[in-house]
Design a protein around this motif. Sequence first.
Motif, PDB file in Angstrom:
ATOM      1  N   UNK A  69     -15.245  -0.903  23.024  1.00  0.00           N
ATOM      2  CA  UNK A  69     -15.143  -0.589  24.452  1.00  0.00           C
ATOM      3  C   UNK A  69     -14.471   0.763  24.686  1.00  0.00           C
ATOM      4  N   UNK A  70     -13.477   1.078  23.890  1.00  0.00           N
ATOM      5  CA  UNK A  70     -12.757   2.345  24.073  1.00  0.00           C
ATOM      6  C   UNK A  70     -13.536   3.517  23.477  1.00  0.00           C
ATOM      7  N   UNK A  71     -14.252   3.250  22.373  1.00  0.00           N
ATOM      8  CA  UNK A  71     -15.015   4.306  21.696  1.00  0.00           C
ATOM      9  C   UNK A  71     -16.470   3.869  21.536  1.00  0.00           C
ATOM     10  N   UNK A  72     -17.220   3.770  22.618  1.00  0.00           N
ATOM     11  CA  UNK A  72     -18.581   3.223  22.561  1.00  0.00           C
ATOM     12  C   UNK A  72     -19.579   4.114  21.821  1.00  0.00           C
ATOM     13  N   UNK A  73     -19.226   5.378  21.582  1.00  0.00           N
ATOM     14  CA  UNK A  73     -20.147   6.281  20.886  1.00  0.00           C
ATOM     15  C   UNK A  73     -19.853   6.393  19.399  1.00  0.00           C
ATOM     16  N   UNK A  74     -18.979   5.534  18.885  1.00  0.00           N
ATOM     17  CA  UNK A  74     -18.669   5.548  17.455  1.00  0.00           C
ATOM     18  C   UNK A  74     -19.898   5.160  16.644  1.00  0.00           C
ATOM     19  N   UNK A  75     -20.004   5.716  15.456  1.00  0.00           N
ATOM     20  CA  UNK A  75     -21.153   5.459  14.589  1.00  0.00           C
ATOM     21  C   UNK A  75     -20.962   4.270  13.663  1.00  0.00           C
ATOM     22  N   UNK A  76     -19.820   3.642  13.727  1.00  0.00           N
ATOM     23  CA  UNK A  76     -19.558   2.503  12.859  1.00  0.00           C
ATOM     24  C   UNK A  76     -18.063   2.356  12.637  1.00  0.00           C
ATOM     25  N   UNK A  77     -17.648   1.377  11.846  1.00  0.00           N
ATOM     26  CA  UNK A  77     -16.215   1.134  11.630  1.00  0.00           C
ATOM     27  C   UNK A  77     -15.451   2.343  11.080  1.00  0.00           C
ATOM     28  N   UNK A  78     -16.114   3.164  10.247  1.00  0.00           N
ATOM     29  CA  UNK A  78     -15.418   4.315   9.681  1.00  0.00           C
ATOM     30  C   UNK A  78     -14.982   5.305  10.761  1.00  0.00           C
ATOM     31  N   UNK A  79     -15.697   5.336  11.886  1.00  0.00           N
ATOM     32  CA  UNK A  79     -15.333   6.257  12.971  1.00  0.00           C
ATOM     33  C   UNK A  79     -13.969   5.904  13.558  1.00  0.00           C
ATOM     34  N   UNK A  80     -13.671   4.610  13.668  1.00  0.00           N
ATOM     35  CA  UNK A  80     -12.370   4.193  14.197  1.00  0.00           C
ATOM     36  C   UNK A  80     -11.252   4.632  13.246  1.00  0.00           C
ATOM     37  N   UNK A  81     -11.519   4.497  11.958  1.00  0.00           N
ATOM     38  CA  UNK A  81     -10.514   4.867  10.961  1.00  0.00           C
ATOM     39  C   UNK A  81     -10.273   6.370  10.982  1.00  0.00           C
ATOM     40  N   UNK A 359     -11.907  -4.082   6.662  1.00  0.00           N
ATOM     41  CA  UNK A 359     -11.233  -4.868   7.702  1.00  0.00           C
ATOM     42  C   UNK A 359      -9.773  -4.432   7.840  1.00  0.00           C
ATOM     43  N   UNK A 360      -9.121  -4.225   6.706  1.00  0.00           N
ATOM     44  CA  UNK A 360      -7.718  -3.796   6.714  1.00  0.00           C
ATOM     45  C   UNK A 360      -7.571  -2.459   7.425  1.00  0.00           C
ATOM     46  N   UNK A 361      -8.438  -1.509   7.075  1.00  0.00           N
ATOM     47  CA  UNK A 361      -8.346  -0.173   7.659  1.00  0.00           C
ATOM     48  C   UNK A 361      -8.662  -0.182   9.154  1.00  0.00           C
ATOM     49  N   UNK A 362      -9.694  -0.925   9.554  1.00  0.00           N
ATOM     50  CA  UNK A 362     -10.083  -0.971  10.967  1.00  0.00           C
ATOM     51  C   UNK A 362      -8.991  -1.623  11.816  1.00  0.00           C
ATOM     52  N   UNK A 363      -8.448  -2.730  11.350  1.00  0.00           N
ATOM     53  CA  UNK A 363      -7.412  -3.437  12.122  1.00  0.00           C
ATOM     54  C   UNK A 363      -6.137  -2.605  12.215  1.00  0.00           C
ATOM     55  N   UNK A 364      -5.783  -1.920  11.120  1.00  0.00           N
ATOM     56  CA  UNK A 364      -4.621  -1.030  11.157  1.00  0.00           C
ATOM     57  C   UNK A 364      -4.884   0.147  12.103  1.00  0.00           C
ATOM     58  N   UNK A 365      -6.135   0.598  12.173  1.00  0.00           N
ATOM     59  CA  UNK A 365      -6.500   1.701  13.067  1.00  0.00           C
ATOM     60  C   UNK A 365      -6.243   1.337  14.522  1.00  0.00           C
ATOM     61  N   UNK A 366      -6.568   0.093  14.879  1.00  0.00           N
ATOM     62  CA  UNK A 366      -6.334  -0.335  16.256  1.00  0.00           C
ATOM     63  C   UNK A 366      -4.851  -0.264  16.595  1.00  0.00           C
ATOM     64  N   UNK A 367      -3.989  -0.706  15.680  1.00  0.00           N
ATOM     65  CA  UNK A 367      -2.552  -0.661  15.917  1.00  0.00           C
ATOM     66  C   UNK A 367      -2.079   0.771  16.118  1.00  0.00           C
ATOM     67  N   UNK A 368      -2.604   1.687  15.308  1.00  0.00           N
ATOM     68  CA  UNK A 368      -2.215   3.102  15.407  1.00  0.00           C
ATOM     69  C   UNK A 368      -2.738   3.724  16.701  1.00  0.00           C
ATOM     70  N   UNK A 369      -3.991   3.473  17.023  1.00  0.00           N
ATOM     71  CA  UNK A 369      -4.592   4.075  18.216  1.00  0.00           C
ATOM     72  C   UNK A 369      -3.934   3.586  19.501  1.00  0.00           C
ATOM     73  N   UNK A 370      -3.478   2.346  19.497  1.00  0.00           N
ATOM     74  CA  UNK A 370      -2.805   1.822  20.689  1.00  0.00           C
ATOM     75  C   UNK A 370      -1.477   2.529  20.929  1.00  0.00           C
ATOM     76  N   UNK A 371      -0.855   3.039  19.878  1.00  0.00           N
ATOM     77  CA  UNK A 371       0.447   3.702  20.017  1.00  0.00           C
ATOM     78  C   UNK A 371       0.320   5.171  20.417  1.00  0.00           C
TER      79      UNK A 371
END
Length: 439
Positions: A69-81, A359-371
């Motif tokens: 929802x926050x990054x709808x133009x991402x190309x996949x999980x690696x984009x969040x990381x 999964x580890x990297x993506x979930x940790x990314x959410x914690x970082x991006x929220x901060x």
Amino acid sequence: MKITEKPAISNKIGVFAIWAIGVGMVISGESFGWNLGWAITGPLWFFVPVAVAALMYFGLVQNLIELACVYPNANGPHSYVEKAFGQKWGYFVGLAILFEFLFATPAIASSLGEYLGFLLDDLTMSPWIATLFILFFSIINLFEMHVGVRLLVILTLLAIAELFLYQGSVVGSFQIENLMNSGVGSLDVERFVQAIPYAIWLFLAIEGISLMTKSIDRKGFRKTITKGYNLAFFTLLTLALLVLFLAAGGIDWTLPESLDILNENHPMPASMALILGKENFLVQLFTFIGLFGLIASLQGIAFAATTQLEPLLPDLKIKGVSKRAVASALVFIISLVAIWSSQTGFLIELSVFGAVCMYLAVSASLLVLRKKKASVLSSLPEFDWYRHSDFNPIFSTVSAMTAVIISLICVLAFAYLQFTAFVIFIACSLVYVFLIRKN
């Protein structure tokens, strides 16, 4: 929900299509692999690692919904990381995703070969059948052809119908004593570690929905993707629990031949044959329908492996040879070696390892991006659509932390179970990220 402008994307994938994509990519995990977990813990205690895996996936699904929802133009999980940790970590996650799909391909092919071998009453033909399917899809993938959403929906519905056929056929033989007293396996920390990859296999690849983010209808995006993801997850969870529960309670574990199911690559038709008799028409019908779900999963996973490998290859200077052709050939060769030399359980462990790293990297990314401060992210074009602040901070953080902790445990479990493979993966990742990509 905060939307400041109307997106220009006109593709329209709704809740039903998202659900079908999520279930369709995963549902082959219901067909095989879980019996290898049974061999370790027994049918009853296997529900413990399944519950832990389900908890991790629930957290992961909530993470992916928010990130989409926050990054709808991402190309996949690696984009969040990449957004959270930088490009090098994005490259690493790209390799982890490749690991997941690359070794899931021969695992599914092996099971498909055994399903057809069971139907033909000649299991010695199974690896040859698996080889032919891999070859066929490697050729198809040269042309970048992929199963369309409508066809995937049809195949997904067929696969679900197959599972309902299984459940309806064996429910009459269910006895609680069979479930409680199988006499197989036990549970301790060691066995839990050994069994967790096979529990994860029941849900692996649901994150494939994240690859379709750009194609989801922008009107009511958050509601659509939330419903689609959650419906897919709870459908898979319900189907998995029903299969495990009814199969374990339907088998008479006092019969010596019942133990053979613990080593099969086709546990569902094999268990159904134990309960109803191999010549029963329902067994033959079930196995035939089951082929379609496995074929759909194999094509999708093989396509994903080829597509993921292609951009990782260096530019070629050979006239008439494309990177696509080399990637497809490499997927075929690796799958061929795996089919003929590796046990399915080992392939599942390798695939699961790649998945839990991501999964580890993506979930940790959410914690970082929220901060990160909104002012830092405001330059991103996606950020004028939704913000992390639109999501409940407590629920979001707890979901992410749950997925981080369990996926980290799974990474460490793989390092313990397959230390050599773990070291090789880390070494290859370091070479690729810091040497090949740098140049």
